[in-house]
Design a protein around this motif. Structure first.
Motif, PDB file in Angstrom:
ATOM      1  N   GLU A  59       9.686 -30.008  14.637  1.00 13.10           N
ATOM      2  CA  GLU A  59       9.803 -31.427  14.955  1.00 13.10           C
ATOM      3  C   GLU A  59       9.841 -32.294  13.702  1.00 13.10           C
ATOM      4  O   GLU A  59      10.318 -33.436  13.749  1.00 13.10           O
ATOM      5  CB  GLU A  59       8.649 -31.842  15.869  1.00 13.10           C
ATOM      6  N   ARG A  60       9.391 -31.761  12.584  1.00 17.54           N
ATOM      7  CA  ARG A  60       9.495 -32.469  11.301  1.00 17.54           C
ATOM      8  C   ARG A  60      10.825 -32.187  10.613  1.00 17.54           C
ATOM      9  O   ARG A  60      11.053 -32.644   9.501  1.00 17.54           O
ATOM     10  CB  ARG A  60       8.330 -32.074  10.386  1.00 17.54           C
ATOM     11  N   GLY A  61      11.681 -31.412  11.276  1.00 18.67           N
ATOM     12  CA  GLY A  61      13.021 -31.194  10.749  1.00 18.67           C
ATOM     13  C   GLY A  61      13.319 -29.792  10.273  1.00 18.67           C
ATOM     14  O   GLY A  61      14.469 -29.498   9.914  1.00 18.67           O
ATOM     15  N   ALA A  62      12.336 -28.901  10.235  1.00 17.52           N
ATOM     16  CA  ALA A  62      12.594 -27.537   9.791  1.00 17.52           C
ATOM     17  C   ALA A  62      13.363 -26.784  10.879  1.00 17.52           C
ATOM     18  O   ALA A  62      13.005 -26.860  12.056  1.00 17.52           O
ATOM     19  CB  ALA A  62      11.276 -26.820   9.489  1.00 17.52           C
ATOM     20  N   PRO A  63      14.419 -26.047  10.523  1.00 14.16           N
ATOM     21  CA  PRO A  63      15.228 -25.329  11.513  1.00 14.16           C
ATOM     22  C   PRO A  63      14.558 -24.020  11.920  1.00 14.16           C
ATOM     23  O   PRO A  63      14.889 -22.939  11.423  1.00 14.16           O
ATOM     24  CB  PRO A  63      16.543 -25.094  10.779  1.00 14.16           C
ATOM     25  N   LEU A  64      13.603 -24.094  12.840  1.00 13.94           N
ATOM     26  CA  LEU A  64      12.748 -22.956  13.166  1.00 13.94           C
ATOM     27  C   LEU A  64      12.841 -22.552  14.634  1.00 13.94           C
ATOM     28  O   LEU A  64      13.070 -23.383  15.510  1.00 13.94           O
ATOM     29  CB  LEU A  64      11.288 -23.287  12.855  1.00 13.94           C
ATOM     30  N   GLY A  65      12.624 -21.272  14.878  1.00 10.26           N
ATOM     31  CA  GLY A  65      12.445 -20.729  16.210  1.00 10.26           C
ATOM     32  C   GLY A  65      11.389 -19.648  16.139  1.00 10.26           C
ATOM     33  O   GLY A  65      10.854 -19.338  15.069  1.00 10.26           O
ATOM     34  N   ALA A  66      11.089 -19.049  17.282  1.00 14.93           N
ATOM     35  CA  ALA A  66      10.090 -17.985  17.346  1.00 14.93           C
ATOM     36  C   ALA A  66      10.775 -16.655  17.595  1.00 14.93           C
ATOM     37  O   ALA A  66      11.917 -16.595  18.060  1.00 14.93           O
ATOM     38  CB  ALA A  66       9.076 -18.276  18.444  1.00 14.93           C
ATOM     39  N   ALA A  67      10.077 -15.582  17.276  1.00 14.97           N
ATOM     40  CA  ALA A  67      10.562 -14.234  17.563  1.00 14.97           C
ATOM     41  C   ALA A  67       9.376 -13.399  18.006  1.00 14.97           C
ATOM     42  O   ALA A  67       8.235 -13.639  17.594  1.00 14.97           O
ATOM     43  CB  ALA A  67      11.218 -13.614  16.336  1.00 14.97           C
ATOM     44  N   ARG A  87      13.421 -17.542  11.946  1.00 12.29           N
ATOM     45  CA  ARG A  87      12.732 -17.074  13.149  1.00 12.29           C
ATOM     46  C   ARG A  87      11.374 -16.561  12.696  1.00 12.29           C
ATOM     47  O   ARG A  87      11.283 -15.650  11.877  1.00 12.29           O
ATOM     48  CB  ARG A  87      13.498 -15.934  13.815  1.00 12.29           C
ATOM     49  N   ILE A  88      10.308 -17.119  13.245  1.00 15.98           N
ATOM     50  CA  ILE A  88       8.964 -16.729  12.863  1.00 15.98           C
ATOM     51  C   ILE A  88       8.435 -15.746  13.903  1.00 15.98           C
ATOM     52  O   ILE A  88       8.259 -16.094  15.072  1.00 15.98           O
ATOM     53  CB  ILE A  88       8.025 -17.940  12.753  1.00 15.98           C
ATOM     54  N   GLY A  89       8.189 -14.517  13.463  1.00 18.22           N
ATOM     55  CA  GLY A  89       7.721 -13.485  14.378  1.00 18.22           C
ATOM     56  C   GLY A  89       6.243 -13.654  14.676  1.00 18.22           C
ATOM     57  O   GLY A  89       5.403 -13.565  13.773  1.00 18.22           O
ATOM     58  N   VAL A  90       5.929 -13.896  15.941  1.00 15.26           N
ATOM     59  CA  VAL A  90       4.560 -14.113  16.388  1.00 15.26           C
ATOM     60  C   VAL A  90       4.128 -12.915  17.232  1.00 15.26           C
ATOM     61  O   VAL A  90       4.844 -12.497  18.136  1.00 15.26           O
ATOM     62  CB  VAL A  90       4.450 -15.417  17.204  1.00 15.26           C
ATOM     63  N   ARG A  91       2.963 -12.372  16.922  1.00 12.22           N
ATOM     64  CA  ARG A  91       2.459 -11.191  17.613  1.00 12.22           C
ATOM     65  C   ARG A  91       1.551 -11.597  18.778  1.00 12.22           C
ATOM     66  O   ARG A  91       0.955 -12.679  18.762  1.00 12.22           O
ATOM     67  CB  ARG A  91       1.641 -10.324  16.661  1.00 12.22           C
ATOM     68  N   PRO A  92       1.395 -10.737  19.789  1.00 13.02           N
ATOM     69  CA  PRO A  92       0.469 -11.027  20.899  1.00 13.02           C
ATOM     70  C   PRO A  92      -0.974 -10.757  20.487  1.00 13.02           C
ATOM     71  O   PRO A  92      -1.651  -9.878  21.011  1.00 13.02           O
ATOM     72  CB  PRO A  92       0.943 -10.060  21.995  1.00 13.02           C
ATOM     73  N   SER A  93      -1.444 -11.497  19.505  1.00 10.61           N
ATOM     74  CA  SER A  93      -2.777 -11.343  18.933  1.00 10.61           C
ATOM     75  C   SER A  93      -3.477 -12.694  18.976  1.00 10.61           C
ATOM     76  O   SER A  93      -2.849 -13.725  19.252  1.00 10.61           O
ATOM     77  CB  SER A  93      -2.672 -10.852  17.475  1.00 10.61           C
ATOM     78  N   GLN A 113      -3.053 -15.329  14.169  1.00 13.37           N
ATOM     79  CA  GLN A 113      -1.645 -15.707  14.151  1.00 13.37           C
ATOM     80  C   GLN A 113      -1.425 -17.148  13.700  1.00 13.37           C
ATOM     81  O   GLN A 113      -0.479 -17.439  12.976  1.00 13.37           O
ATOM     82  CB  GLN A 113      -1.037 -15.477  15.537  1.00 13.37           C
ATOM     83  N   ALA A 114      -2.296 -18.057  14.111  1.00 16.57           N
ATOM     84  CA  ALA A 114      -2.129 -19.463  13.734  1.00 16.57           C
ATOM     85  C   ALA A 114      -2.274 -19.644  12.228  1.00 16.57           C
ATOM     86  O   ALA A 114      -1.471 -20.340  11.582  1.00 16.57           O
ATOM     87  CB  ALA A 114      -3.137 -20.332  14.478  1.00 16.57           C
ATOM     88  N   ARG A 115      -3.280 -19.014  11.655  1.00 17.40           N
ATOM     89  CA  ARG A 115      -3.483 -19.142  10.205  1.00 17.40           C
ATOM     90  C   ARG A 115      -2.350 -18.484   9.436  1.00 17.40           C
ATOM     91  O   ARG A 115      -1.857 -19.026   8.439  1.00 17.40           O
ATOM     92  CB  ARG A 115      -4.827 -18.521   9.817  1.00 17.40           C
ATOM     93  N   ALA A 116      -1.947 -17.302   9.885  1.00 11.87           N
ATOM     94  CA  ALA A 116      -0.877 -16.594   9.185  1.00 11.87           C
ATOM     95  C   ALA A 116       0.437 -17.370   9.252  1.00 11.87           C
ATOM     96  O   ALA A 116       1.194 -17.412   8.275  1.00 11.87           O
ATOM     97  CB  ALA A 116      -0.708 -15.199   9.781  1.00 11.87           C
ATOM     98  N   VAL A 117       0.731 -17.980  10.396  1.00  9.83           N
ATOM     99  CA  VAL A 117       1.954 -18.784  10.515  1.00  9.83           C
ATOM    100  C   VAL A 117       1.881 -20.001   9.597  1.00  9.83           C
ATOM    101  O   VAL A 117       2.877 -20.380   8.963  1.00  9.83           O
ATOM    102  CB  VAL A 117       2.199 -19.195  11.975  1.00  9.83           C
ATOM    103  N   ALA A 118       0.713 -20.620   9.515  1.00 12.51           N
ATOM    104  CA  ALA A 118       0.571 -21.783   8.631  1.00 12.51           C
ATOM    105  C   ALA A 118       0.884 -21.409   7.182  1.00 12.51           C
ATOM    106  O   ALA A 118       1.584 -22.138   6.471  1.00 12.51           O
ATOM    107  CB  ALA A 118      -0.844 -22.346   8.738  1.00 12.51           C
ATOM    108  N   VAL A 119       0.374 -20.250   6.742  1.00 14.02           N
ATOM    109  CA  VAL A 119       0.640 -19.791   5.378  1.00 14.02           C
ATOM    110  C   VAL A 119       2.123 -19.497   5.194  1.00 14.02           C
ATOM    111  O   VAL A 119       2.743 -19.871   4.187  1.00 14.02           O
ATOM    112  CB  VAL A 119      -0.204 -18.541   5.067  1.00 14.02           C
ATOM    113  N   THR A 120       2.724 -18.840   6.179  1.00  7.91           N
ATOM    114  CA  THR A 120       4.149 -18.502   6.092  1.00  7.91           C
ATOM    115  C   THR A 120       5.007 -19.756   6.017  1.00  7.91           C
ATOM    116  O   THR A 120       5.918 -19.856   5.196  1.00  7.91           O
ATOM    117  CB  THR A 120       4.560 -17.649   7.308  1.00  7.91           C
ATOM    118  N   LEU A 121       4.727 -20.732   6.870  1.00  6.02           N
ATOM    119  CA  LEU A 121       5.519 -21.961   6.885  1.00  6.02           C
ATOM    120  C   LEU A 121       5.403 -22.718   5.566  1.00  6.02           C
ATOM    121  O   LEU A 121       6.375 -23.320   5.105  1.00  6.02           O
ATOM    122  CB  LEU A 121       5.075 -22.853   8.039  1.00  6.02           C
ATOM    123  N   ALA A 122       4.230 -22.676   4.965  1.00  7.63           N
ATOM    124  CA  ALA A 122       4.027 -23.392   3.708  1.00  7.63           C
ATOM    125  C   ALA A 122       4.852 -22.792   2.572  1.00  7.63           C
ATOM    126  O   ALA A 122       5.229 -23.494   1.629  1.00  7.63           O
ATOM    127  CB  ALA A 122       2.551 -23.382   3.342  1.00  7.63           C
TER     128      ALA A 122
END
Length: 266
Positions: A141-149, A120-126, A102-111
């Protein structure tokens, strides 16, 4: 009470497994959004062209675009949404693959995520899910308007979001008030968010409660401060049928009973 419940429920009728027909889902949403507890319409990117053909001139729908076709097609899908004056794009929701770290996949998505739209970034229980929330938090915290899902809300997930001050959205299996055979109820999640915002981390008992009237009484008695903190953490609950939570809230006395003749969910 109105602020605590305002726009709590986002409309996920267009999603599997039900995939409501557009000519049923849109009229139902138009009716539901007259209720202050109803929020945004979630539309898969793969169904937006279909949605446009069913819009009427009077429409002005608050829309969350769900990137079900992946990150590659998101810019084109966003252009189509922004070109349609009868919808207002509120956010993008995109889930990372369940079988990925999940951490690597989120990093790629955010980039690769467009920087000019709330997401809203969907995070799985993985594996890696906590680190994934860290990455979302750092980008916010760097200014991107983000939340989790999440589609599988849990006590650890709510506590982790609270620790990071990260707003989240969760999927409700049926939209029922209290815990049921299929999952947590929306009052369980709302109260767990309030407790987490107050610093409590043992949230499992709250999520497992099945006593809807007692949960409703606790919500009714919640002071403004904790209520604002709860909604500062919980953005929305995504439900398949907005009529279900609306009817439950009325039964429990948390919103006004409709006028005679207005339909209610069974």
């Amino acid at each position: 009470m109105s602020a605590l419940l305002a726009r709590l429920f986002d409309d996920a009728a267009l999603f599997p497994p039900d995939r409501a027909p557009m000519d049923e889902a849109l009229p139902a949403h138009r009716d539901a959004v007259r209720d202050p507890v109803a929020g945004r319409l979630l539309c898969p990117a793969s169904r937006f062209a279909e949605l446009r053909t069913h819009l009427v001139p009077e429409d002005l729908l608050d829309l969350v675009l769900v990137a079900d076709t992946g990150i590659d097609g998101l810019p084109k899908a966003l252009d189509a949404v922004r070109a349609e004056p009868r919808v207002r794009p509120c956010a993008v929701e995109i889930a990372v693959p369940e079988d990925a770290d999940q951490a690597r996949a989120v990093a790629v998505t955010l980039a690769r995520l467009p920087s000019d739209v709330p997401a809203r970034i969907g995070v799985r229980p993985s594996p890696g899910w906590r680190e994934a929330l860290d990455r979302v938090t750092a980008a916010r915290e760097r200014g991107a308007p983000l939340g989790a899902a999440t589609g599988a809300v849990s006590a650890p997930f709510i506590a982790a979001c609270a620790e990071r001050g990260l707003r989240f959205t969760c999927a409700g299996t049926t939209g029922r008030a209290a815990r049921h055979a299929s999952g947590h109820g929306f009052l369980n999640v709302l109260l767990a968010a309030a407790h987490a915002a107050a610093g409590e981390r043992d949230l499992q008992r709250t999520l497992e409660r099945t006593d809807a009237p007692a949960l409703a009484a606790e919500v009714r008695a919640m002071p403004d401060g904790p209520g604002e903190a709860a909604r500062g953490l919980l953005e929305a609950v995504e439900v398949r049928d907005l009529a279900v939570p609306r009817a439950d809230l009325r039964r429990l006395g948390l919103i006004e009973t409709p006028d005679a003749g207005e339909d209610m969910a069974p």
